[in-house]
Design a protein around this motif. Structure first.
Motif, short mmCIF file in Angstrom:
data_model
loop_
_atom_site.label_atom_id
_atom_site.label_comp_id
_atom_site.label_asym_id
_atom_site.label_seq_id
_atom_site.Cartn_x
_atom_site.Cartn_y
_atom_site.Cartn_z
N PRO A 177 0.84 -1.20 0.00
CA PRO A 177 0.00 0.00 0.00
C PRO A 177 0.88 1.25 0.00
O PRO A 177 2.00 1.23 0.52
N PRO A 178 0.40 2.35 -0.59
CA PRO A 178 1.22 3.57 -0.66
C PRO A 178 1.36 4.29 0.68
O PRO A 178 2.20 5.17 0.82
N VAL A 179 0.51 3.92 1.67
CA VAL A 179 0.53 4.59 2.98
C VAL A 179 0.58 3.52 4.07
O VAL A 179 -0.10 2.49 3.97
N GLN A 180 1.40 3.77 5.09
CA GLN A 180 1.48 2.85 6.22
C GLN A 180 1.44 3.64 7.53
O GLN A 180 1.86 4.80 7.58
N ILE A 181 0.90 2.99 8.57
CA ILE A 181 0.89 3.60 9.90
C ILE A 181 2.31 3.61 10.45
O ILE A 181 3.00 2.59 10.46
N ASP A 182 2.73 4.79 10.90
CA ASP A 182 4.12 5.00 11.30
C ASP A 182 4.30 4.92 12.82
O ASP A 182 5.32 4.45 13.31
N GLU A 183 3.28 5.39 13.58
CA GLU A 183 3.44 5.45 15.04
C GLU A 183 2.07 5.41 15.70
O GLU A 183 1.10 6.00 15.20
N LEU A 184 2.01 4.70 16.82
CA LEU A 184 0.82 4.66 17.67
C LEU A 184 1.28 5.07 19.07
O LEU A 184 2.03 4.36 19.71
N GLN A 185 0.79 6.22 19.51
CA GLN A 185 1.26 6.78 20.78
C GLN A 185 0.10 6.84 21.76
O GLN A 185 -0.96 7.39 21.46
N GLU A 186 0.31 6.26 22.95
CA GLU A 186 -0.78 6.23 23.92
C GLU A 186 -0.97 7.59 24.57
O GLU A 186 -0.01 8.30 24.85
N ARG A 187 -2.23 7.94 24.75
CA ARG A 187 -2.63 9.16 25.44
C ARG A 187 -3.74 8.78 26.43
O ARG A 187 -4.33 7.69 26.31
N PRO A 188 -4.04 9.62 27.38
CA PRO A 188 -5.11 9.30 28.33
C PRO A 188 -6.45 9.06 27.62
O PRO A 188 -7.01 9.97 27.00
N GLY A 189 -6.91 7.82 27.69
CA GLY A 189 -8.19 7.47 27.08
C GLY A 189 -8.22 7.63 25.58
O GLY A 189 -9.30 7.71 24.98
N SER A 190 -7.06 7.67 24.93
CA SER A 190 -7.00 7.90 23.49
C SER A 190 -5.69 7.37 22.94
O SER A 190 -4.77 7.03 23.70
N ILE A 191 -5.59 7.31 21.62
CA ILE A 191 -4.38 6.86 20.94
C ILE A 191 -4.11 7.81 19.78
O ILE A 191 -4.98 8.04 18.94
N LEU A 192 -2.91 8.36 19.76
CA LEU A 192 -2.50 9.23 18.67
C LEU A 192 -1.92 8.36 17.55
O LEU A 192 -0.95 7.64 17.76
N VAL A 193 -2.53 8.44 16.37
CA VAL A 193 -2.11 7.62 15.22
C VAL A 193 -1.42 8.54 14.21
O VAL A 193 -1.97 9.57 13.82
N ARG A 194 -0.22 8.16 13.81
CA ARG A 194 0.51 8.89 12.77
C ARG A 194 0.80 7.93 11.62
O ARG A 194 1.07 6.76 11.83
N TRP A 195 0.74 8.46 10.40
CA TRP A 195 1.00 7.63 9.22
C TRP A 195 1.86 8.43 8.23
O TRP A 195 2.03 9.65 8.36
N CYS A 196 2.40 7.73 7.26
CA CYS A 196 3.27 8.37 6.28
C CYS A 196 3.19 7.63 4.95
O CYS A 196 2.78 6.46 4.88
N LYS A 197 3.57 8.33 3.89
CA LYS A 197 3.65 7.71 2.57
C LYS A 197 4.91 6.85 2.48
O LYS A 197 5.95 7.23 2.98
N VAL A 198 4.77 5.70 1.84
CA VAL A 198 5.94 4.86 1.58
C VAL A 198 6.20 4.76 0.08
O VAL A 198 7.22 4.19 -0.33
N ASP A 199 5.28 5.30 -0.71
CA ASP A 199 5.45 5.34 -2.17
C ASP A 199 5.67 6.80 -2.56
O ASP A 199 4.75 7.62 -2.53
N GLU A 200 6.90 7.14 -2.91
CA GLU A 200 7.24 8.53 -3.22
C GLU A 200 6.55 9.02 -4.49
O GLU A 200 6.39 10.23 -4.68
N ASP A 201 6.15 8.11 -5.38
CA ASP A 201 5.49 8.51 -6.63
C ASP A 201 4.00 8.75 -6.43
O ASP A 201 3.33 9.19 -7.36
N PHE A 202 3.49 8.46 -5.25
CA PHE A 202 2.06 8.62 -4.98
C PHE A 202 1.82 9.99 -4.34
O PHE A 202 2.45 10.34 -3.34
N THR A 203 0.91 10.76 -4.92
CA THR A 203 0.54 12.07 -4.38
C THR A 203 -0.85 11.96 -3.75
O THR A 203 -1.83 11.75 -4.47
N ALA A 204 -0.92 12.09 -2.44
CA ALA A 204 -2.18 11.89 -1.72
C ALA A 204 -2.96 13.19 -1.63
O ALA A 204 -2.40 14.25 -1.36
N ALA A 205 -4.27 13.09 -1.87
CA ALA A 205 -5.17 14.24 -1.68
C ALA A 205 -5.88 14.15 -0.33
O ALA A 205 -6.10 15.16 0.32
#
Length: 444
Positions: A177-205
């Motif tokens: 897939p052109p995008v993958q989840i990069d980091e899952l960070q625990e927060r009080p009662g929540s989770i911060l999800v970060r993701w990034c492109k792994v396909d440099e030729d893919f331009t995401a809208a």
């Protein structure tokens, strides 16, 4: 036992321990390989099933559309034929009627010529009158062939060429897939999800994030976020519970979404931030993370504190304003050492806060730096880290104080300062106070 034997024994034990560790590492790598093989085979099977199902649906739909078009064209031919043949049938009926009259007139004329002299005059007179009545010189008009419809079907291979071209380019198979989840960070009662492109030729809208409880059988993924950001804080998750997260993207100028990323498991060990029940002048939501300043107490309103000291250094504390009331200089949002009962504002000692007018207070003293005024939709963040720890007084037994580096953010601005806390604390309380009703604040 000699020294040499002891050394050999120790070396043997170390070798055995090293071999055990080596075997454990190899077994873990075998497990990783099995997981990788399972992912390849499982995703390949899902891709095959998706392709077969999609193209079977296309074949059924294409057959239905072609059949409907054929029926419509055949109905058009039937309509043209019916409309065109009717006047020809009417003309044929008129001609056949004239032929019948002519046959009858011929028979009558031949009979008049063959009859005797006594009745010949009457017969010939009657025949003549009848011939005049029929108007033997009047003939119906028959249309020329060029004036009669000649039905034809205009067909070409353009549709087939278009279908062939689109069919050859329809669908694609990707190994990553052109995008993958990069980091899952625990927060009080929540989770911060970060993701990034792994396909440099893919331009995401846009990105599309989903989550669901792990190991919950056939539960469906829930939509978490759709937008252009590459991170999102998923609220209302239960502590010590695994959640699966996945993300996909839509390319610039495209309508279809990319394949989903490999699901990642995240969890939080931190309980949700909650407001304290029972404070006059405030109504809480069922999860106790939203507080509404109501009109039950107009003359005086206490500070609404957290139900416990749940804020710790290294975390980000966020206040989100979803409704706003009248602004007062005594309003406050902030963090404090203790939940001092009866206080009407956090603009006091051992507390840091921001007023709804954007003024920043440290231990009750207003700073010269200001932040933007707080309005509906504002998000105020508090970040703290320990700068130093040192004893209070001459005797170490008297205790220790903390110097905390505090960052308060609001809008696109930040204020950074050092805050001296007089006593060592494991956690800090947070709180808010509003003089006027109508304010609604979410904490996370």
């Amino acid at each position: 036992m000699s020294v040499e034997v002891d050394a050999l024994l120790q070396e043997a034990k170390e070798s055995i321990e090293a071999a055990q560790n080596y075997r454990s590492e190899l077994q873990q790598r075998l497990h990783g390989l099995n997981q990788a093989r399972k992912q390849v085979r499982g995703s390949s099977g899902q891709a095959r099933e998706a392709l077969r199902r999609h193209f079977a649906e296309l074949q059924v739909a294409a057959t239905r559309l072609l059949t409907e078009r054929l029926d419509a064209l055949l109905a058009e031919v039937d309509s043209i034929e019916a409309d065109s043949v009717k006047p020809l049938d009417d003309c044929q009926s008129l001609i056949e009627h004239g032929v019948g009259q002519a046959d009858e007139l011929l028979r009558e004329g031949e009979a008049a010529l063959r009859c005797g002299l006594g009745e010949k005059e009457d017969k010939l007179g009657s025949f003549t009158k009848k011939a005049i009545h029929i108007q033997l010189d009047s003939l119906p008009e028959v249309p020329a062939l060029v004036d009669v419809p000649c039905v034809s079907a205009q067909l070409d291979d353009s549709l087939l060429v278009l279908l062939r071209d689109r069919a050859f380019r329809h669908g694609c198979v990707s190994s990553h897939p052109p995008v993958q989840i990069d980091e899952l960070q625990e927060r009080p009662g929540s989770i911060l999800v970060r993701w990034c492109k792994v396909d440099e030729d893919f331009t995401a809208a846009d990105y599309w994030l989903q989550h669901r409880r792990s190991g919950s059988g056939g539960s469906q993924y829930e939509d978490s976020y759709i937008g252009r950001d590459c991170e999102f804080l998923v609220l209302h998750v239960d502590p010590h519970t695994d959640y699966l997260f996945r993300v996909c993207a839509r390319g610039e100028g495209r309508t279809e979404w990319s394949p989903w990323s490999v699901p990642q498991t995240g969890y939080t060990t931190l309980a949700s931030h909650e407001w304290c029940l029972g404070t006059e002048g405030y109504v809480l939501s069922s999860r106790r993370n939203i507080a509404l300043r109501n009109e039950s107490s107009q003359t005086r309103c206490q500070v609404l504190y957290s139900n416990a000291a749940t804020y710790f250094c290294g975390q980000t504390l966020t206040f989100k304003i979803s409704a706003a009331g009248q602004v007062d200089r005594r309003d406050s949002l902030g963090v404090c050492v203790g939940n001092e009962k009866g206080a009407e504002s956090l603009q006091r000692d051992q507390a840091v806060c921001i007023s709804t007018k954007g003024a920043v207070f440290v231990n009750g003293k207003e700073m010269t730096n200001q932040l933007p005024a707080i309005t509906m939709g504002s998000a105020v963040t508090f970040d703290m880290e320990v700068v130093s720890l040192f004893p209070v007084g001459n005797n170490v037994s008297d205790g220790c104080s903390f110097k905390l580096r505090v960052t308060i953010g609001s809008g696109n601005r930040e204020v950074v300062f050092d805050w001296l806390v007089e006593q060592a604390v494991d956690g800090l309380f947070f709180g808010c106070s509003f003089v006027h009703s109508g304010w609604k604040v979410l904490v996370f």
